[in-house]
Design a protein around this motif. Structure first.
Motif, PDB file in Angstrom:
ATOM      1  N   UNK A  11     -98.197  -6.567   3.466  1.00 28.70           N
ATOM      2  CA  UNK A  11     -97.647  -7.619   2.608  1.00 28.70           C
ATOM      3  C   UNK A  11     -96.284  -7.272   2.019  1.00 28.70           C
ATOM      4  N   UNK A  12     -96.019  -5.996   1.797  1.00 26.50           N
ATOM      5  CA  UNK A  12     -94.803  -5.610   1.075  1.00 26.50           C
ATOM      6  C   UNK A  12     -93.697  -5.036   1.952  1.00 26.50           C
ATOM      7  N   UNK A  13     -93.996  -4.683   3.184  1.00 26.59           N
ATOM      8  CA  UNK A  13     -93.002  -4.055   4.058  1.00 26.59           C
ATOM      9  C   UNK A  13     -92.213  -5.113   4.822  1.00 26.59           C
ATOM     10  N   UNK A  14     -91.440  -5.901   4.111  1.00 31.18           N
ATOM     11  CA  UNK A  14     -90.681  -6.969   4.744  1.00 31.18           C
ATOM     12  C   UNK A  14     -89.231  -6.624   5.034  1.00 31.18           C
ATOM     13  N   UNK A  15     -88.737  -5.576   4.425  1.00 34.53           N
ATOM     14  CA  UNK A  15     -87.349  -5.174   4.615  1.00 34.53           C
ATOM     15  C   UNK A  15     -87.135  -4.618   6.025  1.00 34.53           C
ATOM     16  N   UNK A  69     -87.128  -5.103  16.893  1.00 33.76           N
ATOM     17  CA  UNK A  69     -88.234  -5.052  15.933  1.00 33.76           C
ATOM     18  C   UNK A  69     -89.517  -4.688  16.675  1.00 33.76           C
ATOM     19  N   UNK A  70     -90.152  -3.577  16.309  1.00 30.16           N
ATOM     20  CA  UNK A  70     -91.370  -3.159  17.009  1.00 30.16           C
ATOM     21  C   UNK A  70     -92.597  -4.004  16.670  1.00 30.16           C
ATOM     22  N   UNK A  71     -92.476  -4.860  15.674  1.00 27.81           N
ATOM     23  CA  UNK A  71     -93.629  -5.621  15.200  1.00 27.81           C
ATOM     24  C   UNK A  71     -94.293  -6.436  16.310  1.00 27.81           C
ATOM     25  N   UNK A  72     -93.492  -7.101  17.133  1.00 25.66           N
ATOM     26  CA  UNK A  72     -94.051  -7.968  18.172  1.00 25.66           C
ATOM     27  C   UNK A  72     -94.961  -7.192  19.125  1.00 25.66           C
ATOM     28  N   UNK A  73     -94.527  -6.048  19.590  1.00 23.97           N
ATOM     29  CA  UNK A  73     -95.362  -5.291  20.536  1.00 23.97           C
ATOM     30  C   UNK A  73     -96.599  -4.716  19.855  1.00 23.97           C
ATOM     31  N   UNK A  74     -96.474  -4.317  18.607  1.00 18.51           N
ATOM     32  CA  UNK A  74     -97.636  -3.814  17.878  1.00 18.51           C
ATOM     33  C   UNK A  74     -98.641  -4.943  17.627  1.00 18.51           C
ATOM     34  N   UNK A  75     -98.131  -6.145  17.384  1.00 19.88           N
ATOM     35  CA  UNK A  75     -99.020  -7.294  17.199  1.00 19.88           C
ATOM     36  C   UNK A  75     -99.827  -7.581  18.459  1.00 19.88           C
ATOM     37  N   UNK A  76     -99.168  -7.539  19.611  1.00 22.04           N
ATOM     38  CA  UNK A  76     -99.868  -7.808  20.872  1.00 22.04           C
ATOM     39  C   UNK A  76    -101.022  -6.834  21.074  1.00 22.04           C
ATOM     40  N   UNK A  77    -100.773  -5.572  20.776  1.00 20.66           N
ATOM     41  CA  UNK A  77    -101.829  -4.564  20.912  1.00 20.66           C
ATOM     42  C   UNK A  77    -102.930  -4.776  19.876  1.00 20.66           C
ATOM     43  N   UNK A  85     -92.685 -15.572  12.604  1.00 20.33           N
ATOM     44  CA  UNK A  85     -91.343 -15.316  12.088  1.00 20.33           C
ATOM     45  C   UNK A  85     -90.400 -14.945  13.229  1.00 20.33           C
ATOM     46  N   UNK A  86     -89.142 -15.256  13.036  1.00 16.13           N
ATOM     47  CA  UNK A  86     -88.117 -14.862  14.003  1.00 16.13           C
ATOM     48  C   UNK A  86     -87.929 -13.346  13.909  1.00 16.13           C
ATOM     49  N   UNK A  87     -88.001 -12.652  15.049  1.00 17.47           N
ATOM     50  CA  UNK A  87     -87.856 -11.194  15.063  1.00 17.47           C
ATOM     51  C   UNK A  87     -86.679 -10.804  15.935  1.00 17.47           C
ATOM     52  N   UNK A  88     -85.985  -9.772  15.509  1.00 16.59           N
ATOM     53  CA  UNK A  88     -84.884  -9.236  16.302  1.00 16.59           C
ATOM     54  C   UNK A  88     -85.453  -8.488  17.503  1.00 16.59           C
ATOM     55  N   UNK A  89     -84.623  -8.327  18.520  1.00 17.01           N
ATOM     56  CA  UNK A  89     -85.075  -7.678  19.756  1.00 17.01           C
ATOM     57  C   UNK A  89     -85.579  -6.252  19.543  1.00 17.01           C
ATOM     58  N   UNK A 135    -102.363 -13.391   7.841  1.00 16.53           N
ATOM     59  CA  UNK A 135    -101.118 -12.634   7.600  1.00 16.53           C
ATOM     60  C   UNK A 135    -100.431 -12.290   8.920  1.00 16.53           C
ATOM     61  N   UNK A 136    -101.215 -11.829   9.878  1.00 18.94           N
ATOM     62  CA  UNK A 136    -100.644 -11.436  11.167  1.00 18.94           C
ATOM     63  C   UNK A 136    -100.078 -12.647  11.915  1.00 18.94           C
ATOM     64  N   UNK A 137    -100.751 -13.777  11.837  1.00 17.43           N
ATOM     65  CA  UNK A 137    -100.247 -14.973  12.514  1.00 17.43           C
ATOM     66  C   UNK A 137     -98.951 -15.467  11.866  1.00 17.43           C
ATOM     67  N   UNK A 138     -98.878 -15.414  10.537  1.00 17.23           N
ATOM     68  CA  UNK A 138     -97.629 -15.795   9.859  1.00 17.23           C
ATOM     69  C   UNK A 138     -96.490 -14.869  10.279  1.00 17.23           C
ATOM     70  N   UNK A 139     -96.810 -13.607  10.368  1.00 22.27           N
ATOM     71  CA  UNK A 139     -95.814 -12.615  10.782  1.00 22.27           C
ATOM     72  C   UNK A 139     -95.342 -12.887  12.205  1.00 22.27           C
ATOM     73  N   UNK A 140     -96.275 -13.207  13.086  1.00 27.60           N
ATOM     74  CA  UNK A 140     -95.930 -13.480  14.481  1.00 27.60           C
ATOM     75  C   UNK A 140     -95.004 -14.687  14.609  1.00 27.60           C
TER      76      UNK A 140
END
Length: 139
Positions: A43-47, A96-104, A90-94, A83-88
């Protein structure tokens, strides 16, 4: 996880995920202490500087969920999935590791929740299929 240094926090999340994955159902007694900390990080690691920390928290949440199973993880799963769906979405930069971690994480949470994961398929499948269609750049 209380360290001011991100690299230490990231390493702690990786270690925690590994311990949960290895100990399986024996991790249940730590769940009620660990999961709120992981959700707080999510929830807090948005930076931008915290993207890897957030990604590691996603990984850890999914591995802890798998370790403790549907009965223990299930009551928290709806809020976490939202939370994870809201995060997914969001627009992510190329980079950003978030997208690949979400898929897993989707795969792990699906395995944990079994049929209870079905309502999330319409949100989870499009990016998963898009990722499967990507051509690998080997140059």
């Amino acid at each position: 996880l209380q360290s001011p240094r991100n690299i230490v926090r990231e390493g702690a999340l990786t270690s925690l995920a590994s311990v949960a994955d290895s100990s399986k159902e024996y991790f249940e007694k730590y769940y009620s202490v660990v999961m709120p900390i992981l959700v707080n990080i999510l929830q807090t690691a948005g930076d931008k500087s915290l993207r890897l920390l957030r990604a590691k928290a996603i990984e850890c949440i999914s591995l802890v969920g798998m370790a403790v199973g549907k009965e223990k993880f299930g009551p928290d799963s709806k809020a976490i999935m939202e939370m994870l769906m809201r995060l997914q979405q969001q627009e992510m930069e190329d980079d950003d590791p978030t997208a690949s971690y979400l898929l897993q994480a989707w795969a792990r949470i699906c395995k944990c929740l079994s049929n209870d994961f079905l309502p999330y398929l319409p949100v989870v499948m499009p990016p998963l299929l898009a990722s499967a269609r990507l051509e690998t750049d080997v140059s």
